[in-house]
Design an enzyme around this catalytic site. Structure first.
Site, mmCIF file in Angstrom:
data_model
loop_
_atom_site.group_PDB
_atom_site.id
_atom_site.type_symbol
_atom_site.label_atom_id
_atom_site.label_comp_id
_atom_site.label_asym_id
_atom_site.label_seq_id
_atom_site.Cartn_x
_atom_site.Cartn_y
_atom_site.Cartn_z
ATOM 1 N N SER A 239 0.805 -1.177 -0.024
ATOM 2 C CA SER A 239 0.127 -0.006 -0.070
ATOM 3 C C SER A 239 0.896 1.371 -0.050
ATOM 4 C CB SER A 239 -1.007 -0.372 1.162
ATOM 5 O OG SER A 239 -2.041 0.860 1.074
ATOM 6 N N ASP A 465 -8.777 -4.586 -5.806
ATOM 7 C CA ASP A 465 -8.444 -3.994 -4.582
ATOM 8 C C ASP A 465 -9.130 -2.346 -4.510
ATOM 9 O OD1 ASP A 465 -6.943 -2.474 -2.765
ATOM 10 O OD2 ASP A 465 -5.036 -3.335 -3.450
ATOM 11 N N HIS A 492 -7.065 -6.167 -0.364
ATOM 12 C CA HIS A 492 -6.135 -5.060 -0.437
ATOM 13 C C HIS A 492 -4.818 -5.679 -0.128
ATOM 14 C CE1 HIS A 492 -4.257 -1.520 -0.151
ATOM 15 N NE2 HIS A 492 -4.075 -1.363 0.844
#
Length: 523
Positions: A239, A465, A492
Site C-alpha cells: 500500500s 483492490d 487489499h
C-alpha cells in the site's frame, strides 16, 4: 474533524562483517555491529555504522494488541536506530526508529535483511512483521533472510511518535459526524480541523512535523540498510509502503537489491484524483460484497444486488440522528461507515460485515464497532495506536494542500458519484481539511518516478483492490520498468497471505532476483 479517506556526496565502504560486541548495555541486550555497509553519505558515518542493541520486544509495545504480538515470542528481538531529525542538520536533534527482527533460520545460506512496511501511512512495520513472523519463518524466505519490520519515524515504537489527540479525544472525535454541509456546518467543521492542526503543532512541534514525511523515511531506510549490514536493500512495501519503495528507488537506485511493491499507490496521481479513484475502488468492492451477500439466505441487504446501495443507506443513515449504544459507547454513523470500509479490505471480513448490518436491524452494533475499532487500531482498553495522527501528519507534508473550495466541492461530488453506497444525502461539502491549516509546508509533490539504473523491481496488483486500484500498480510497474504480477481477487494486497501463485513469484524474485514471466496472472 473531517478526514480524507492514503544527490548526495557519498563515500564507498567495504562490505560489512558482523561483530557481536562484548558486554551488554543493559541486562538481556545483545550489542551487535554489522555496519557500515555499502555507500555511506558524507557526514552521516556515525548513523550508518552504529551498533544496535537487540533485546526483548515487550517494552516496545505501545498498545494492547502490540503487547500481545510482542510478548512470549523467543524468535523475535527488537532494537532502536538513531537517525537525524533533519538530515540537513545531522549534528542537531536526533530521533529513534523502532525495529523488530526474526533472524534467518539457515544462517549459512543467509542473504541479508528483508525489511517490510505495511502501509498506512502510519502503519507499524514492527507489528506487521510480528504477525507474519511465524509463517515467514517456516518458508524459504525466512530461511534466507532476517525478516525485519520497522516503525517509520513518528509511528508506533519509534521515538517520538506523532500524537495529536488523547484517547478520550479520539473517542469523542469519532462521534463528531461533520455531515452538515450548510455554511454553518462547514464553518464548524473548519474550526474543528484548525483546532486539530493547532493541537498537532502544540503537542509535537513544527520541526518534528516538518520532517515526518516520506522524504525523510526514505533517508531513514538507507540508514537501516547499512546498520543492519546490507550493502543493498531488499524490501517489501504494501500500500503506502509502495510509495516508500518507489521513492527509495529514486533517491538511492544504486543501493537497491530487490523491491516487492504490493497494492501500489499511483505516484502520478494528485490527492484529488487518488481519492476519487479510491471511492470507485470501494464501490467496486461493495458491489462484489453485495453480490456475494445476495446469494445467502441471511443477507442483511436483501436478495437483489441492484438494491444494495439503497439497502445499506437505509440501515446506516438513521445513525446520523440516533447512534446505537454499545457497552457504554455509541456507534456513530461515521463508525458504521468506517466499519464497512474496513470490511472491504478482505473477503474474510464479508461475513462479519453482513452480521454487523443484520445487527443494525435489531438496534445492536457490536460487530460494526469492532470493525471500526480495528480500522482505528483501538484496543480493548481504549488505547489507540499512533496510526490516525501519523496518517494525517504524513499526508499533510507528502501532498500539496488544497484550499480552493470550489475544487473541494467538485472532489466531494465526484466521490459521491464514484461511491454511491457512501452517499449521506447531503450536498457535496467544501470544508478545508486539517492540512489546510498545517503549521509546515509540504515537502513532496506527485510525479512520475525516475530511477535510472535501478535493478528490476516487482509490482503486485489486485484487480479488485478497493484502496489502491489495479491500474495504479500497472502505472507504477511501467514507471519503474519493473515486472508485474496480476492477482484476480477482491482484497487489499496479497503477497505472503497464502496465495501460492503470488507467494512463489515474489519469493523466487526476492531470493534469486528472477522476475516472473511477463503477463503472470494469479487467482
Amino acid at each position: 474533524m473531517r478526514r480524507q479517506l492514503l544527490l548526495l556526496l557519498a563515500l564507498p565502504v567495504l562490505a560489512a562483517c558482523t561483530t557481536v560486541m562484548p558486554g551488554r548495555a543493559t541486562p538481556g541486550t545483545e550489542i551487535e555491529q554489522r555496519g557500515p555497509a555499502g555507500v555511506v553519505p558524507a557526514g552521516l558515518e556515525r548513523f550508518y555504522g552504529q551498533a544496535l542493541g537487540w533485546e526483548d520486544c515487550t517494552p516496545y509495545a505501545t498498545t494492547g494488541s502490540t503487547k500481545s504480538a510482542f510478548s512470549n515470542k523467543s524468535n523475535i528481538e527488537c532494537a532502536r536506530v538513531e537517525v537525524p531529525l533533519d538530515y540537513a542538520k545531522p549534528t542537531d536533534r536526533t530521533i529513534k526508529i523502532g525495529l523488530l527482527r526474526q533472524r534467518a533460520t539457515s544462517s549459512d545460506q543467509r542473504i541479508g535483511s528483508l525489511l517490510v512496511n505495511p502501509g498506512g501511512p502510519g502503519g507499524s512495520g514492527m507489528a506487521a512483521a510480528a504477525s507474519m513472523a511465524k509463517d515467514v519463518g517456516r518458508s524459504d524466505l525466512g530461511a534466507r533472510f532476517d525478516f525485519v519490520g520497522f516503525d517509520p519515524r513518528g509511528v508506533g515504537a519509534s521515538e517520538p511518535s506523532v500524537r495529536c489527540l488523547t484517547d478520550p479525544e479520539r473517542d469523542a472525535d469519532r462521534l463528531d459526524l461533520d455531515v452538515d454541509t450548510s455554511p454553518e456546518g462547514i464553518a464548524q467543521t473548519e474550526a474543528e480541523n484548525k483546532a486539530y492542526a493547532d493541537k498537532c503543532a502544540e503537542r509535537n512541534g513544527p520541526e518534528f512535523l516538518e520532517n515526518v514525511g516520506t522524504r525523510d523515511v526514505v533517508r531513514d531506510l538507507d540508514v537501516l540498510r547499512s546498520a543492519l549490514g546490507d550493502a543493498k536493500l531488499s524490501f517489501i512495501g504494501y500500500s503506502y509502503g509502495t510509495r516508500i519503495g518507489s521513492e527509495y528507488a529514486e533517491a538511492f537506485p544504486a543501493n537497491v537489491r530487490a523491491l516487492v511493491l504490493d497494492g501500489a499507490v499511483d505516484p502520478t496521481q494528485s490527492e484529488a484524483d487518488s481519492l476519487v479513484a479510491q471511492g470507485a475502488g470501494f464501490q467496486k468492492a461493495f458491489t462484489a460484497f453485495s453480490t456475494w451477500c445476495a446469494a445467502r439466505k441471511d443477507c442483511a441487504l436483501g436478495t437483489d444486488p441492484a438494491q444494495a446501495n439503497k439497502a445499506f443507506r437505509d440501515l446506516t443513515l438513521p445513525l446520523i440522528q440516533k447512534p446505537i449504544d454499545v457497552e457504554g459507547r455509541k456507534l456513530s454513523y461515521t463508525d458504521a461507515i468506517t466499519g464497512a470500509i474496513q470490511a472491504m479490505y478482505s473477503e474474510q471480513l464479508w461475513s462479519p460485515l453482513n452480521a454487523g448490518l443484520a445487527e443494525l436491524r435489531n438496534n445492536r452494533a457490536s460487530t460494526l464497532m469492532l470493525l471500526a475499532d480495528t480500522y482505528y487500531d483501538r484496543d480493548e482498553q481504549g488505547k489507540y495506536s499512533s496510526i490516525t495522527d501519523a496518517f494525517t501528519a504524513i499526508k499533510c507534508v507528502d501532498d500539496p494542500r488544497q484550499t480552493d473550495k470550489a475544487v473541494l466541492a467538485d472532489i466531494a461530488r465526484k466521490y459521491k458519484e464514484a461511491a454511491p453506497f457512501l452517499d449521506d444525502g447531503n450536498p457535496p461539502a467544501a470544508a478545508l481539511d486539517p492540512c489546510a491549516y498545517w503549521p509546515v509546508p509540504p515537502t513532496a509533490t506527485p510525479h512520475t518516478p525516475k530511477a535510472d539504473g535501478v535493478p528490476p523491481i516487482l509490482v503486485v496488483s489486485t484487480t479488485g483492490d478497493p484502496a489502491t486500484p489495479y491500474e495504479a500498480g500497472v502505472n507504477l510497474a511501467k514507471a519503474l520498468a519493473g515486472g508485474l504480477v496480476t492477482f484476480q481477487g477482491n482484497q487489499h494486497t496479497v503477497y505472503l497471505q497464502g496465495n501460492r501463485c503470488v507467494d512463489t513469484a515474489g519469493t523466487d524474485y526476492l531470493i534469486n532476483l528472477k522476475l516472473p514471466p511477463a503477463g503472470t496472472t494469479c487467482s
